[in-house]
Structure formats: structure tokens, C-alpha cells
Design a protein around this motif. Structure first.
Motif, PDB file in Angstrom:
ATOM      1  N   ALA A  83      28.602  28.814  30.458  1.00  9.10           N
ATOM      2  CA  ALA A  83      29.410  28.938  31.513  1.00  9.10           C
ATOM      3  C   ALA A  83      30.958  28.214  31.484  1.00  9.10           C
ATOM      4  O   ALA A  83      31.821  28.607  31.654  1.00  9.10           O
ATOM      5  N   LEU A  84      30.322  27.014  30.674  1.00  7.11           N
ATOM      6  CA  LEU A  84      31.915  26.253  30.620  1.00  7.11           C
ATOM      7  C   LEU A  84      32.594  26.818  29.089  1.00  7.11           C
ATOM      8  O   LEU A  84      34.087  26.832  29.298  1.00  7.11           O
ATOM      9  N   GLY A  85      31.773  27.444  28.266  1.00  5.49           N
ATOM     10  CA  GLY A  85      32.762  28.259  27.145  1.00  5.49           C
ATOM     11  C   GLY A  85      33.363  29.487  27.700  1.00  5.49           C
ATOM     12  O   GLY A  85      34.318  29.575  26.968  1.00  5.49           O
ATOM     13  N   HIS A  86      32.944  30.013  28.795  1.00  3.90           N
ATOM     14  CA  HIS A  86      33.658  31.290  29.113  1.00  3.90           C
ATOM     15  C   HIS A  86      34.537  31.003  30.138  1.00  3.90           C
ATOM     16  O   HIS A  86      35.577  31.883  30.199  1.00  3.90           O
ATOM     17  N   ARG A  87      34.392  29.983  31.030  1.00  2.62           N
ATOM     18  CA  ARG A  87      35.349  29.788  32.069  1.00  2.62           C
ATOM     19  C   ARG A  87      36.244  28.652  32.301  1.00  2.62           C
ATOM     20  O   ARG A  87      36.654  28.503  33.311  1.00  2.62           O
ATOM     21  N   LEU A  88      35.712  27.569  31.807  1.00  2.00           N
ATOM     22  CA  LEU A  88      36.399  26.299  31.857  1.00  2.00           C
ATOM     23  C   LEU A  88      37.869  26.647  31.617  1.00  2.00           C
ATOM     24  O   LEU A  88      38.645  26.898  30.447  1.00  2.00           O
ATOM     25  N   PRO A  89      38.904  26.225  32.588  1.00  2.00           N
ATOM     26  CA  PRO A  89      40.183  26.602  32.303  1.00  2.00           C
ATOM     27  C   PRO A  89      41.045  25.697  31.422  1.00  2.00           C
ATOM     28  O   PRO A  89      42.003  25.001  32.322  1.00  2.00           O
ATOM     29  N   LEU A  90      40.881  25.388  30.371  1.00  2.00           N
ATOM     30  CA  LEU A  90      41.728  24.473  29.349  1.00  2.00           C
ATOM     31  C   LEU A  90      41.635  25.077  28.026  1.00  2.00           C
ATOM     32  O   LEU A  90      41.272  26.096  27.828  1.00  2.00           O
ATOM     33  N   PRO A 115      39.057  41.678  45.538  1.00  2.00           N
ATOM     34  CA  PRO A 115      38.342  41.659  44.392  1.00  2.00           C
ATOM     35  C   PRO A 115      36.954  41.081  43.975  1.00  2.00           C
ATOM     36  O   PRO A 115      36.700  40.279  44.859  1.00  2.00           O
ATOM     37  N   ARG A 116      36.406  41.706  42.925  1.00  2.00           N
ATOM     38  CA  ARG A 116      35.225  41.215  42.696  1.00  2.00           C
ATOM     39  C   ARG A 116      35.072  41.014  41.220  1.00  2.00           C
ATOM     40  O   ARG A 116      35.599  41.485  40.476  1.00  2.00           O
ATOM     41  N   PHE A 117      33.801  40.177  41.029  1.00  2.00           N
ATOM     42  CA  PHE A 117      33.581  39.926  39.398  1.00  2.00           C
ATOM     43  C   PHE A 117      32.638  41.105  38.993  1.00  2.00           C
ATOM     44  O   PHE A 117      31.714  41.471  39.816  1.00  2.00           O
ATOM     45  N   TYR A 118      32.837  41.523  37.823  1.00  2.00           N
ATOM     46  CA  TYR A 118      32.215  42.403  37.151  1.00  2.00           C
ATOM     47  C   TYR A 118      30.917  41.469  36.563  1.00  2.00           C
ATOM     48  O   TYR A 118      31.023  40.458  36.272  1.00  2.00           O
ATOM     49  N   PHE A 177      29.003  35.815  33.081  1.00  2.01           N
ATOM     50  CA  PHE A 177      29.946  34.495  33.395  1.00  2.01           C
ATOM     51  C   PHE A 177      31.265  34.451  34.019  1.00  2.01           C
ATOM     52  O   PHE A 177      32.232  33.798  33.563  1.00  2.01           O
ATOM     53  N   LYS A 178      31.256  35.731  34.756  1.00  2.00           N
ATOM     54  CA  LYS A 178      32.750  35.637  35.530  1.00  2.00           C
ATOM     55  C   LYS A 178      33.792  35.665  34.642  1.00  2.00           C
ATOM     56  O   LYS A 178      35.022  35.531  35.229  1.00  2.00           O
ATOM     57  N   GLN A 179      33.569  36.198  33.543  1.00  2.00           N
ATOM     58  CA  GLN A 179      34.939  36.504  32.839  1.00  2.00           C
ATOM     59  C   GLN A 179      35.907  37.546  33.130  1.00  2.00           C
ATOM     60  O   GLN A 179      37.004  37.420  32.719  1.00  2.00           O
ATOM     61  N   TYR A 180      35.348  38.527  33.853  1.00  2.00           N
ATOM     62  CA  TYR A 180      36.055  39.675  34.058  1.00  2.00           C
ATOM     63  C   TYR A 180      35.948  40.126  35.566  1.00  2.00           C
ATOM     64  O   TYR A 180      34.825  40.046  36.098  1.00  2.00           O
ATOM     65  N   GLU A 181      36.810  40.717  35.980  1.00  2.00           N
ATOM     66  CA  GLU A 181      37.091  41.425  37.351  1.00  2.00           C
ATOM     67  C   GLU A 181      36.448  42.934  37.369  1.00  2.00           C
ATOM     68  O   GLU A 181      36.229  43.386  36.198  1.00  2.00           O
ATOM     69  N   LEU A 182      36.104  43.500  38.566  1.00  2.00           N
ATOM     70  CA  LEU A 182      35.544  44.791  38.438  1.00  2.00           C
ATOM     71  C   LEU A 182      36.685  45.719  38.852  1.00  2.00           C
ATOM     72  O   LEU A 182      37.485  45.648  39.559  1.00  2.00           O
ATOM     73  N   ALA A 183      36.601  46.869  37.855  1.00  2.00           N
ATOM     74  CA  ALA A 183      37.471  47.947  38.307  1.00  2.00           C
ATOM     75  C   ALA A 183      36.799  49.459  38.498  1.00  2.00           C
ATOM     76  O   ALA A 183      35.891  49.679  37.937  1.00  2.00           O
ATOM     77  N   ILE A 184      37.583  50.043  39.501  1.00  2.00           N
ATOM     78  CA  ILE A 184      37.016  51.412  40.045  1.00  2.00           C
ATOM     79  C   ILE A 184      38.074  52.255  39.525  1.00  2.00           C
ATOM     80  O   ILE A 184      39.358  52.112  40.334  1.00  2.00           O
TER      81      ILE A 184
END
Length: 336
Positions: A24-31, A248-251, A191-198
Motif C-alpha cells: 500500500a505504501l509503495g503504490h500510494r505514499l505521496p512522496l 469518480p471511483r477507484f478501479y 491498491f487504489k493506484q488507478y481510477e475507474l473509467a467507462i
């Protein structure tokens, strides 16, 4: 014996929590990357320390420490929200939206790209209008790239024209909404890295991208929904797209992807559809639909798969104006 079992369970719990937190930290930590990996390293070091203490016989201390550590992480995790305005990749720059006035469906931002490479295309987005009274078909495209059980699913709606050869098709695709610098990762999708698209797209865009440009194998299945159910499915997709544009939603690789969202819509239309493991493996979705009477009757699934393989026909019809008609030749449920 019981104490050894408790020690083992405690150790397993700490190990799993440590691994999940590191991902989770590796994918989303904003640093910036060095600082982010530093944060991951500190998390792993702390988890390893609690795990070592557990194996030394301590129980309450490592359990309490890991619980506090996870509580802090989950507090941050729950505050992550999907974004609406980022520098999106060109193919997902716009989400589909639509509106209905009487029997007239207007779709905004229908994609009509002419793909040159998997990442480069000409074309753009346009508004298109459809007469719901002329809605005559629903088809399922399953695009696979060699991973067992894994595929991408598109749903295409066909509208008859006023004259021969004037049919119109629009394909809906539930996709990962990536930023321009991002590449897709199945792990990142957890891990909430992307948003969802239609996305709503011309078939010559959505199908050719997969069969002709990416070299994937594409299979077409004609879906035997009643006219009212076809209409309901289309309008449910449009409503879901409008909702996604507003909120918006997370993929998510398992719970919010091309298959699970389609199943949720179908379940609103056809009562009693059961949950099934094939909903998690999108490449097996045609078997689920066939089992519940949703594909052309009188054919085994293997026959539908063989006759519905449109890969070569799509390549031969690459620039043909009647692309959608040509790829359907010989597909059960469609006349030549």
C-alpha cells in the motif's frame, strides 16, 4: 501444542499485515521515489521486528504494536479519494456520458481513434445520437492475451439503419483510467493506484485496437437478451457512466473491473443471477452467460468460441467501412 499454534497464527497475521502495508505504501505514499521507498523500508523493518519478537515468545507486545501501526495506516488509507481532474492518458481522457429524450439517446464523447501503435492514434471524441427504437443487438467481445482466465470484456450495442448497410454500433468498455505517465499493473489495481473509467467507442476503434494493433485474440458472442432487456442494459450502462462522471471511483482488480460492474448491471435486469468464481476471471465469463441461457441456443460453448473468433477477419477488414459487418460473418446469431 496450543501455544505453538497461537504463535504461528500471530506470526502469520503480522507477516500478512506487514506485506499488505508495504504494498500500500509503495503504490500510494505521496512522496518522491527515494522517500517513498524509505517509508516502505521503515514499515518492513518495524513489521520484521514485531515478527521476531513474536517468534521469541512475546505475544501481547507485538500484537499491540502491529495493531497500532495498522490503525495509523488504515486511517490514512481510508482518507484517499479518487481524483476527477488529472493529466489523463489520451485514450481515457474523457468518460462516456449520455442523456435520453424520448426515444433519442445522445452519447457525449464517443471515442473514434484510428490506432497506429498501442500508444499512438489519430482521431478524437464526438457526440453521437441513437434511436432507441432501432436498438437490435447486444454483443460481447472478449479479448485475451495468453493469460489463462484473464481477458478484457466489451459490450457492444447495434442499431439498425434506415437502409441496408447503415447499422451503427457503439462499444462500452470499463477500463483503468491511467495518468499519462502511468503503466497498468494488476498489483497496483489492488491498491487504489488507478481510477475507474467507462468509455464509449466506435467498434473500429475498440476492437481493432485489440485484434489488429495489440495482437490480442478477440472472440465475439451474440447475447440473446429480449428487446426490453437490451434497452435496460444500455440505459443502465449510461446511468453508471453518468454517475462515474459525477463521482469518480477507484478501479479494483477484483471488485470494480469490466466484469464485476457488468454483472451488477445484469443482476438489476435479470433476477436471480448467482455469484460465481467466473465473475472474477473475466476470460471465463462467456461460460457463465452460456450456462444461464444468455448466448445463442443450439451450440456448445466451444463451438461458439471457435465460430466467434473474429481475430483474422478483423485484421483483413482493417480499413473497410463495413468493418462491423465483416467481423460478424459466420458468428452464431448473425446472418452473413
Amino acid at each position: 501444542m496450543i501455544m505453538a499454534l497461537l504463535t504461528g497464527l500471530l506470526g502469520l497475521g503480522i507477516a500478512l499485515a506487514t506485506l499488505w502495508g508495504a504494498l500500500a505504501l509503495g503504490h500510494r505514499l505521496p512522496l518522491p521515489r527515494p522517500w517513498r521507498w524509505g517509508g516502505v523500508g521503515l514499515w518492513l523493518a518495524a513489521g520484521s521486528g514485531w515478527l521476531w519478537l513474536a517468534w521469541q515468545g512475546a505475544r501481547l507486545g507485538p500484537l499491540a504494536a502491529m495493531a497500532v501501526q495498522m490503525a495509523a495506516l488504515l486511517t490514512w488509507w481510508r482518507r484517499l479519494t479518487p481524483s476527477k481532474d488529472l493529466a489523463w492518458a489520451e485514450d481515457v481522457a474523457h468518460l462516456a456520458t449520455g442523456e435520453v429524450e424520448g426515444e433519442r439517446l445522445t452519447l457525449h464523447r464517443v471515442r473514434h481513434f484510428d490506432w497506429q501503435t498501442p500508444t499512438e492514434a489519430r482521431g478524437g471524441w464526438e457526440r453521437r445520437t441513437y434511436d432507441l427504437r432501432r436498438l437490435q443487438s447486444v454483443d460481447l467481445f472478449v479479448s485475451s492475451w495468453g493469460r489463462p482466465g484473464i481477458a478484457h470484456v466489451l459490450v457492444s450495442f447495434g442499431f439498425s439503419g434506415e437502409g441496408p448497410g447503415e447499422e451503427a454500433f457503439v462499444a462500452f468498455s470499463v477500463e483503468v483510467r491511467r495518468e499519462r505517465h502511468e503503466r497498468f499493473s494488476e498489483i497496483g489495481g489492488f491498491f487504489k493506484q488507478y481510477e475507474l473509467a467507462i468509455i464509449a467507442a466506435d467498434e473500429r476503434d475498440a476492437v481493432r485496437l485489440r485484434s489488429n494493433v495489440r495482437g490480442e485474440r478477440v472472440t465475439l458472442y451474440h447475447v440473446t437478451l429480449a428487446p426490453e432487456a437490451r434497452r435496460d442494459l444500455l440505459l443502465a450502462l449510461v446511468a453508471a457512466a453518468n454517475d462515474l462522471e459525477r463521482q469518480p471511483r477507484f478501479y479494483h482488480t477484483i471488485t470494480a473491473n469490466c466484469t464485476t460492474l457488468m454483472f451488477a448491471m445484469m443482476r438489476q435486469i435479470i433476477e436471480g443471477l448467482p455469484l460465481d468464481h467466473r465473475l472474477l476471471l473475466s476470460g471465463l465469463l462467456p461460460g457463465y452467460i452460456h450456462e444461464h441461457g444468455g448466448l445463442v441456443d443450439g451450440y456448445r460453448l466451444c463451438e461458439l468460441r471457435r465460430l466467434g473468433d473474429i481475430t483474422e477477419r478483423a485484421r483483413q477488414a482493417h480499413d473497410a467501412p463495413d468493418f462491423s459487418k465483416r467481423i460478424r460473418r459466420g458468428v452464431p446469431g448473425w446472418c452473413d
